[in-house]
Design a protein around this motif. Structure first.
Motif, short mmCIF file in Angstrom:
data_model
loop_
_atom_site.label_atom_id
_atom_site.label_comp_id
_atom_site.label_asym_id
_atom_site.label_seq_id
_atom_site.Cartn_x
_atom_site.Cartn_y
_atom_site.Cartn_z
N LEU A 41 10.22 -34.35 13.18
CA LEU A 41 9.98 -34.07 14.84
C LEU A 41 8.62 -33.95 15.07
O LEU A 41 8.05 -34.37 16.18
CB LEU A 41 10.96 -32.92 15.02
N GLU A 44 6.83 -36.90 15.63
CA GLU A 44 7.39 -37.70 16.37
C GLU A 44 7.79 -39.16 15.84
O GLU A 44 7.82 -40.10 16.45
CB GLU A 44 6.43 -37.94 17.75
N ASP A 47 13.47 -38.40 17.69
CA ASP A 47 13.48 -37.59 19.04
C ASP A 47 14.56 -36.34 18.70
O ASP A 47 14.29 -35.52 19.53
CB ASP A 47 14.08 -38.44 19.94
N HIS A 48 15.46 -36.61 17.81
CA HIS A 48 16.34 -35.58 17.80
C HIS A 48 17.08 -35.78 16.33
O HIS A 48 16.99 -36.56 15.68
CB HIS A 48 17.42 -35.34 18.56
#
Length: 86
Positions: A41, A44, A47-48
């Motif tokens: 996370l 990046e 996203d989840h």
């Protein structure tokens, strides 16, 4: 756990995108999984994160099990009403 996390990061940096985390009961797999999710996370890369647990007993509570590990390490509100079982 630290060595596992380092090896994960090295493999991720090399372009790997499939990982298997296997360890005996009580070895801290939940904590390592939470650290890996946090790293993905923060970088990046994702996203989840979706966490699936096969048994309610593994889900645990806000102090133990997956709820505790992810709650503490990811600074989440891990009260049971925010999680569901199917």
């Amino acid at each position: 756990q630290k060595e596992c996390l380092q090896r994960f990061q090295e493999r991720l940096d090399q372009g790997a995108n499939t990982f298997v985390l296997e360890a005996c009961m009580g070895a801290g797999k939940s904590a390592v999984a939470a650290m890996i999710a946090d790293a993905l996370l923060r970088q990046e890369v994702v996203d989840h994160v979706l966490v699936l647990v096969p048994w309610k007993s593994i889900q645990g509570d806000p102090e133990k099990g997956m709820l505790g590990a992810f709650g503490k390490l990811l600074q989440l509100d891990a009260r049971p009403q925010f999680f569901s079982s199917v």
